[in-house]
Scaffold this motif. Structure first.
Motif, PDB file in Angstrom:
ATOM      1  N   GLN A 241       0.824  -1.217   0.000  1.00  0.00           N
ATOM      2  CA  GLN A 241       0.000   0.000   0.000  1.00  0.00           C
ATOM      3  C   GLN A 241       0.857   1.265   0.000  1.00  0.00           C
ATOM      4  N   GLN A 242       2.052   1.158   0.554  1.00  0.00           N
ATOM      5  CA  GLN A 242       2.964   2.301   0.554  1.00  0.00           C
ATOM      6  C   GLN A 242       3.873   2.313  -0.663  1.00  0.00           C
ATOM      7  N   GLY A 243       3.601   1.401  -1.596  1.00  0.00           N
ATOM      8  CA  GLY A 243       4.361   1.381  -2.841  1.00  0.00           C
ATOM      9  C   GLY A 243       5.691   0.671  -2.763  1.00  0.00           C
ATOM     10  N   LEU A 244       5.934  -0.062  -1.684  1.00  0.00           N
ATOM     11  CA  LEU A 244       7.190  -0.787  -1.531  1.00  0.00           C
ATOM     12  C   LEU A 244       7.038  -2.167  -2.172  1.00  0.00           C
ATOM     13  N   THR A 245       7.689  -2.378  -3.287  1.00  0.00           N
ATOM     14  CA  THR A 245       7.495  -3.592  -4.089  1.00  0.00           C
ATOM     15  C   THR A 245       8.641  -4.585  -3.998  1.00  0.00           C
ATOM     16  N   ILE A 246       9.597  -4.354  -3.106  1.00  0.00           N
ATOM     17  CA  ILE A 246      10.722  -5.284  -2.993  1.00  0.00           C
ATOM     18  C   ILE A 246      10.238  -6.662  -2.552  1.00  0.00           C
ATOM     19  N   PRO A 247      11.007  -7.720  -2.861  1.00  0.00           N
ATOM     20  CA  PRO A 247      10.586  -9.083  -2.508  1.00  0.00           C
ATOM     21  C   PRO A 247      10.383  -9.258  -1.006  1.00  0.00           C
ATOM     22  N   PHE A 248       9.343 -10.000  -0.665  1.00  0.00           N
ATOM     23  CA  PHE A 248       9.004 -10.325   0.720  1.00  0.00           C
ATOM     24  C   PHE A 248       9.139 -11.829   0.871  1.00  0.00           C
ATOM     25  N   VAL A 249       9.991 -12.259   1.781  1.00  0.00           N
ATOM     26  CA  VAL A 249      10.257 -13.686   1.988  1.00  0.00           C
ATOM     27  C   VAL A 249       9.866 -14.048   3.417  1.00  0.00           C
ATOM     28  N   SER A 250       9.151 -15.150   3.576  1.00  0.00           N
ATOM     29  CA  SER A 250       8.772 -15.585   4.921  1.00  0.00           C
ATOM     30  C   SER A 250       8.978 -17.091   5.055  1.00  0.00           C
TER      31      SER A 250
END
Length: 374
Positions: A241-250
């Motif tokens: 929602q804040q425009g942060l599109t970097i990869p998210f790994v969990s």
């Protein structure tokens, strides 16, 4: 009351009084310690479905030493204090013969000490913190892998596949989340990845925008989150929602469709990576079980089949030993024998850990499903 009727009445009363305990002895009682309620209830349902399905299948084949398995639920809500209360109830009141559980490492660690003191076998399908099997307990077995194994897979993926040189590592301040975040952090550093931000969130919080702002300011190439689906979903949603599109790994703590719900739907969840054990639904040994679970409305996602395998391991150990109540003997038997399970043929080391590292990387797709990364 005439004498004949009185004698019949007394006989019937005595029969009823003594037959109930006798019937209870005909069951093999297996406690299921899991979050049936609370923020991790989706995982509790997975464990319950798997355990009950395994018990039903084993009972249909004659049970264990001619006795049927009965699953006794214990809701720990992934809370350590509640897990201790469940463990004490299993031992003192329910008189269980073995335990499947718990789910969260923070619950398994204190509860397993109670089972060990009572010499009751406990098999966790899901607790990955290394401490679970590093405390010299003689009655504890783990069906899943360990954080240090999983962290190595996560770090390698971040380094080799994502090519991230700088990362943020976030955890949920719980034993599981912190342990896995630290394992991934340490493995990433060994590979030359710079960890420029470490932070934590509190379970149940609803606003992570301040943390998202910190992540944006840190100029990282990827975020790793150690924790469960509720917090992971909310964090990735607010990042997007804040425009942060970097990869998210969990991690395997988001291996349930509830992650998509927490993220606000598939558009936000899509593209999220996670490490999880190799999907057992592709195993030949699982196919018949999958059909039966499907008939009951279960897709056997997440840890369902791991819970199923935990019951299979308990039953196999009990079938091979006359004394089904000696947890140390049962655990020793499992450590020294390979067992055919719904996950395939499995073996354990002397700590009670599986001998193989089966963690791989998955990605959540546009349909709200996780699939192995090709």
């Amino acid at each position: 009351m005439n004498k004949g009727f009185k004698k019949l009445f007394i006989t019937a009363a005595l029969t009823t009084a003594f037959s109930a305990p006798a019937m209870a002895e005909e069951f093999i009682k297996i406690g299921l310690g899991a979050p049936i309620t609370g923020g991790s209830a989706a995982f509790g349902k997975q464990l319950l479905v798997g355990a009950e399905a395994a018990a039903e299948a084993i009972n249909a084949k004659g049970g264990v030493h001619g006795k049927k398995i009965k699953i006794i639920q214990g809701d720990d809500a992934c809370e350590p204090k509640q897990a201790v209360a469940v463990a004490n109830r299993f031992v003192d009141q329910e008189k269980v013969d073995a335990v499947v559980g718990h789910f969260c490492s923070s619950s398994t660690i204190p509860a397993s000490e109670i089972y060990d003191e009572a010499n009751i076998l406990s098999v966790t399908p899901a607790s990955t913190n290394p401490r679970v099997t590093e405390r010299d307990l003689t009655t504890l077995i783990r069906v899943c892998g360990r954080d240090d194994q999983q962290g190595e897979v996560d770090a390698k993926f971040i380094h080799e596949n994502l090519k991230a040189k700088r990362i943020a590592v976030i955890n949920d301040k719980d034993t599981y989340g912190v342990g896995l975040a630290n394992a991934t952090r340490d493995a990433a550093k060994k590979l030359g990845v710079e960890v420029v931000l470490e932070d934590g969130v509190t379970r149940g919080e609803r606003d992570y925008n301040a943390l998202v702002t910190k992540i944006k300011a840190s100029d990282v190439g990827a975020v790793f989150f150690g924790g469960l689906y509720a917090e992971a979903g909310l964090l990735v949603k607010q990042m997007r929602q804040q425009g942060l599109t970097i990869p998210f790994v969990s991690d395997d703590g988001i291996a349930d469709p509830a992650f998509v719900t927490a993220a606000g739907g598939a558009p936000f969840a899509e593209g999220t990576y996670m490490s999880f054990l190799k999907d057992p639904r592709g195993e030949p040994a699982a196919q018949e079980v999958l059909v039966k679970l499907k008939e009951k409305g279960s897709d056997a996602e997440g840890f369902t089949l791991y819970s199923y395998a935990a019951v299979e391991a308990i039953a196999a150990a009990m079938e091979a030993n006359k004394d089904v109540k000696d947890g140390t003997k049962l655990a020793d038997w499992i450590k020294n024998n390979e067992i055919d399970t719904v996950l395939g043929r499995k073996g354990w080391d002397q700590k009670g850990d599986p001998k193989t590292n089966d963690f791989i990387i998955y990605v959540w797709n546009k349909d709200g499903q996780y699939v192995p990364l090709k």
